[in-house]
Design a protein around this motif. Structure first.
Motif, PDB file in Angstrom:
ATOM      1  N   VAL A   1       0.840  -1.201   0.000  1.00  0.00           N
ATOM      2  CA  VAL A   1       0.000   0.000   0.000  1.00  0.00           C
ATOM      3  C   VAL A   1       0.872   1.247   0.000  1.00  0.00           C
ATOM      4  CG1 VAL A   1      -1.679   1.358   1.322  1.00  0.00           C
ATOM      5  CG2 VAL A   1      -1.967  -1.122   1.107  1.00  0.00           C
ATOM      6  N   THR A   2       1.901   1.253   0.858  1.00  0.00           N
ATOM      7  CA  THR A   2       2.818   2.397   0.934  1.00  0.00           C
ATOM      8  C   THR A   2       3.543   2.607  -0.389  1.00  0.00           C
ATOM      9  OG1 THR A   2       3.149   1.976   3.293  1.00  0.00           O
ATOM     10  CG2 THR A   2       4.778   3.367   2.194  1.00  0.00           C
ATOM     11  N   ARG A   3       4.020   1.505  -0.983  1.00  0.00           N
ATOM     12  CA  ARG A   3       4.743   1.598  -2.261  1.00  0.00           C
ATOM     13  C   ARG A   3       3.846   2.160  -3.356  1.00  0.00           C
ATOM     14  NH1 ARG A   3       5.357  -0.970  -6.926  1.00  0.00           N
ATOM     15  NH2 ARG A   3       3.688  -2.440  -6.421  1.00  0.00           N
ATOM     16  N   LEU A   4       2.609   1.657  -3.431  1.00  0.00           N
ATOM     17  CA  LEU A   4       1.684   2.108  -4.467  1.00  0.00           C
ATOM     18  C   LEU A   4       1.289   3.569  -4.283  1.00  0.00           C
ATOM     19  CD1 LEU A   4      -0.513  -1.116  -4.633  1.00  0.00           C
ATOM     20  CD2 LEU A   4       0.912  -0.227  -6.492  1.00  0.00           C
ATOM     21  N   LYS A   5       1.128   3.985  -3.030  1.00  0.00           N
ATOM     22  CA  LYS A   5       0.774   5.385  -2.780  1.00  0.00           C
ATOM     23  C   LYS A   5       1.886   6.325  -3.247  1.00  0.00           C
ATOM     24  CE  LYS A   5      -1.309   6.735   0.928  1.00  0.00           C
ATOM     25  NZ  LYS A   5      -1.648   6.956   2.357  1.00  0.00           N
ATOM     26  N   ARG A   6       3.130   5.893  -3.101  1.00  0.00           N
ATOM     27  CA  ARG A   6       4.248   6.705  -3.594  1.00  0.00           C
ATOM     28  C   ARG A   6       4.163   6.894  -5.113  1.00  0.00           C
ATOM     29  NH1 ARG A   6       8.064   3.400  -0.436  1.00  0.00           N
ATOM     30  NH2 ARG A   6       8.379   4.361   1.600  1.00  0.00           N
ATOM     31  N   LEU A   7       3.594   5.895  -5.794  1.00  0.00           N
ATOM     32  CA  LEU A   7       3.447   5.965  -7.246  1.00  0.00           C
ATOM     33  C   LEU A   7       2.145   6.626  -7.657  1.00  0.00           C
ATOM     34  CD1 LEU A   7       4.702   2.357  -8.119  1.00  0.00           C
ATOM     35  CD2 LEU A   7       5.956   4.500  -8.422  1.00  0.00           C
ATOM     36  N   GLY A   8       1.357   7.073  -6.685  1.00  0.00           N
ATOM     37  CA  GLY A   8       0.097   7.744  -6.989  1.00  0.00           C
ATOM     38  C   GLY A   8      -1.056   6.805  -7.247  1.00  0.00           C
ATOM     39  N   VAL A   9      -0.920   5.524  -6.851  1.00  0.00           N
ATOM     40  CA  VAL A   9      -1.991   4.535  -7.040  1.00  0.00           C
ATOM     41  C   VAL A   9      -2.814   4.462  -5.760  1.00  0.00           C
ATOM     42  CG1 VAL A   9      -2.530   2.137  -7.576  1.00  0.00           C
ATOM     43  CG2 VAL A   9      -0.526   3.225  -8.605  1.00  0.00           C
ATOM     44  N   GLN A  10      -4.109   4.627  -5.884  1.00  0.00           N
ATOM     45  CA  GLN A  10      -4.988   4.602  -4.727  1.00  0.00           C
ATOM     46  C   GLN A  10      -5.332   3.159  -4.347  1.00  0.00           C
ATOM     47  OE1 GLN A  10      -5.856   7.307  -2.851  1.00  0.00           O
ATOM     48  NE2 GLN A  10      -4.375   8.311  -4.206  1.00  0.00           N
ATOM     49  N   VAL A  11      -5.111   2.831  -3.080  1.00  0.00           N
ATOM     50  CA  VAL A  11      -5.440   1.497  -2.553  1.00  0.00           C
ATOM     51  C   VAL A  11      -6.148   1.679  -1.237  1.00  0.00           C
ATOM     52  CG1 VAL A  11      -4.525  -0.763  -1.884  1.00  0.00           C
ATOM     53  CG2 VAL A  11      -3.328   0.602  -3.603  1.00  0.00           C
ATOM     54  N   ASP A  12      -7.119   0.839  -0.957  1.00  0.00           N
ATOM     55  CA  ASP A  12      -7.814   0.887   0.322  1.00  0.00           C
ATOM     56  C   ASP A  12      -6.815   0.630   1.445  1.00  0.00           C
ATOM     57  OD1 ASP A  12      -9.546   0.836   2.399  1.00  0.00           O
ATOM     58  OD2 ASP A  12     -10.582  -1.000   1.832  1.00  0.00           O
ATOM     59  N   GLU A  13      -6.632   1.635   2.308  1.00  0.00           N
ATOM     60  CA  GLU A  13      -5.647   1.498   3.384  1.00  0.00           C
ATOM     61  C   GLU A  13      -6.156   0.604   4.513  1.00  0.00           C
ATOM     62  OE1 GLU A  13      -3.502   5.123   4.586  1.00  0.00           O
ATOM     63  OE2 GLU A  13      -4.693   6.137   3.064  1.00  0.00           O
ATOM     64  N   ASP A  14      -7.459   0.511   4.656  1.00  0.00           N
ATOM     65  CA  ASP A  14      -8.028  -0.259   5.772  1.00  0.00           C
ATOM     66  C   ASP A  14      -7.825  -1.740   5.489  1.00  0.00           C
ATOM     67  OD1 ASP A  14      -9.364  -0.910   8.048  1.00  0.00           O
ATOM     68  OD2 ASP A  14     -11.344  -0.798   7.135  1.00  0.00           O
ATOM     69  N   PHE A  15      -6.963  -2.396   6.230  1.00  0.00           N
ATOM     70  CA  PHE A  15      -6.635  -3.790   5.931  1.00  0.00           C
ATOM     71  C   PHE A  15      -6.675  -4.675   7.170  1.00  0.00           C
ATOM     72  CE2 PHE A  15      -3.502  -7.240   5.116  1.00  0.00           C
ATOM     73  CZ  PHE A  15      -4.272  -7.915   4.194  1.00  0.00           C
ATOM     74  N   PRO A  16      -7.818  -4.755   7.871  1.00  0.00           N
ATOM     75  CA  PRO A  16      -7.937  -5.804   8.873  1.00  0.00           C
ATOM     76  C   PRO A  16      -8.223  -7.123   8.171  1.00  0.00           C
ATOM     77  CG  PRO A  16      -9.949  -4.527   8.760  1.00  0.00           C
ATOM     78  CD  PRO A  16      -8.990  -3.893   7.796  1.00  0.00           C
ATOM     79  N   VAL A  17      -7.570  -8.193   8.616  1.00  0.00           N
ATOM     80  CA  VAL A  17      -7.737  -9.485   7.944  1.00  0.00           C
ATOM     81  C   VAL A  17      -9.185  -9.941   7.976  1.00  0.00           C
ATOM     82  CG1 VAL A  17      -7.055 -11.908   7.987  1.00  0.00           C
ATOM     83  CG2 VAL A  17      -5.367 -10.136   8.413  1.00  0.00           C
ATOM     84  N   GLU A  18      -9.911  -9.564   9.077  1.00  0.00           N
ATOM     85  CA  GLU A  18     -11.304  -9.991   9.190  1.00  0.00           C
ATOM     86  C   GLU A  18     -12.149  -9.466   8.029  1.00  0.00           C
ATOM     87  OE1 GLU A  18      -9.534  -8.578  11.453  1.00  0.00           O
ATOM     88  OE2 GLU A  18      -9.410  -9.910  13.179  1.00  0.00           O
ATOM     89  N   LYS A  19     -11.752  -8.352   7.429  1.00  0.00           N
ATOM     90  CA  LYS A  19     -12.521  -7.775   6.333  1.00  0.00           C
ATOM     91  C   LYS A  19     -11.989  -8.171   4.954  1.00  0.00           C
ATOM     92  CE  LYS A  19     -14.298  -3.606   8.613  1.00  0.00           C
ATOM     93  NZ  LYS A  19     -14.376  -2.133   8.522  1.00  0.00           N
ATOM     94  N   ALA A  20     -10.905  -8.946   4.920  1.00  0.00           N
ATOM     95  CA  ALA A  20     -10.253  -9.247   3.647  1.00  0.00           C
ATOM     96  C   ALA A  20     -11.227  -9.956   2.695  1.00  0.00           C
ATOM     97  CB  ALA A  20      -9.034 -10.137   3.887  1.00  0.00           C
TER      98      ALA A  20
END
Length: 368
Positions: A349-368
């Motif tokens: 997520v951090t790597r993609l954000k540096r490239l300007g790619v939007q990713v859902d930051e909320d990543f609890p495994v229960e919601k995966a």
């Protein structure tokens, strides 16, 4: 020489080597400009391939400009032509990457229309448009409209002869089955996609995608069986009510509850993951096999993520691979491995954000 550079650029694109592809295409473009080749089909092809490469690099606006240059050159010099269908299809891919599904579908449909008009014999260009249009219909929930297109595409591939395109069609069929919760059937299609890809282009990034989908189809059979079992018993080991939801909710409790039986008694049975609750059973040896196979395929996909980073740095695929591994390990009670993959997913997520790619930051495994 311009034509040679253009063909080299195309072949590097097909193998996923975008930087090399762009380097040769820019050489081709420079020679075409110097030679005044604005009425030559080679320049049109260079523009189109540059659009594809730039899409892979995430430079969407620039890609659309190159596609439009190619479109305008072709129309002004050659009039209506089957290649216009390819340009529409390629612009559809760019809009799809941007997240604009409606514009993508419109371009896919126009591309298919042009190709059908001019190409009466089985052709891989038509296969590409059928596949892309069908998968957007699937994404929108219209599997009934997608299936005839995929069947037509598969029949074309079989008439043309075995090609790498048939791997994509198998993968598409698998995704349709996943949408319909027909997980064993999906597993069969994804396995065919993996086998075909290994045989023809084992270094292409789509092998990672096929492995990811195969692992997901195997894992979903476990999650559904667990959820159905929890639903039937309606009581977790801690005595609290269990509600089966979205295949995987509360699976962890059910997995631990039956772990002793799973490890000692192969005659013990669980609900079969068919997408149609309570039809048959899933033997515990099958259960264990599915877990091992899913873990193996997802782990292989994870090991290939550096290849995806190199070829398509803006791809979200590595994030999805780590997310799926974290979920699988969590359900199996392997907390350390789950936490490791959750950490890797968040690093993506951090790597993609540096490239300007939007990713859902909320990543609890229960919601995966």
């Amino acid at each position: 020489m311009a034509s040679l550079y253009q063909h080299l650029g195309w072949n590097y694109y097909k193998t996923g080597e975008l930087n090399e592809s762009q380097r040769y295409l820019q050489k081709a473009y420079k020679l075409e400009e110097e030679g005044g080749m604005h009425t030559n089909v080679v320049m049109c092809q260079t523009f189109s391939t540059l659009g594809l490469v730039l899409t892979g690099m995430g430079k969407f606006e620039e890609a659309i400009r190159y596609f439009m240059h190619s479109f305008e050159l072709r129309v002004s010099n050659f009039g209506e032509h089957p290649s216009l269908g390819s340009i529409y299809n390629n612009m559809g891919m760019t809009y799809l990457e941007q997240g604009d599904d409606d514009r993508a579908l419109k371009n896919f449909e126009l591309g298919l229309k042009y190709k059908r008009k001019f190409m009466k014999q089985p052709n891989l260009a038509v296969v590409d448009s059928l596949s892309n249009t069908a998968m957007l219909y699937v994404k929108k929930g219209n599997t009934e409209r997608a299936m005839p297109m995929l069947q037509e595409a598969l029949a074309m591939c079989q008439k043309i002869g075995k090609t790498t395109d048939i791997a994509l069609i198998y993968d598409d069929f698998g995704l349709v089955c996943m949408k319909k919760k027909e997980f064993p059937e999906a597993e069969d299609y994804f396995q065919k996609a993996v086998d075909t890809r290994r045989e023809h282009t084992p270094n292409h990034f789509t092998l990672v995608e096929h492995l990811l989908h195969l692992g997901q189809a195997q894992a979903e059979q476990i999650y559904e069986a667990e959820a159905q079992l929890a639903d039937q018993e309606n009581v977790a080991p801690n005595g609290q009510t269990v509600v089966a939801e979205n295949n995987s909710n509360k699976c962890e409790q059910a997995f631990k509850h039956h772990d002793g039986n799973l490890s000692t008694n192969e005659q013990n049975t669980m609900p079969k993951a068919t997408g149609r609750p309570r039809q048959g059973v899933l033997r515990c040896d099958q259960y264990r096999d599915l877990y091992e196979q899913s873990r193996y395929n997802l782990q292989e996909a994870a090991e290939l993520t550096p290849q995806v980073h190199e070829q398509f740095p803006r791809s979200k695929m590595p994030f999805t691979v780590y997310k799926e591994l974290a979920k699988l390990y969590r359900v199996a009670g392997e907390a350390k491995a789950s936490t490791k993959n959750e950490m890797l997913a968040n690093m993506e997520v951090t790597r993609l954000k540096r490239l300007g790619v939007q990713v859902d930051e909320d990543f609890p495994v229960e919601k995966a």
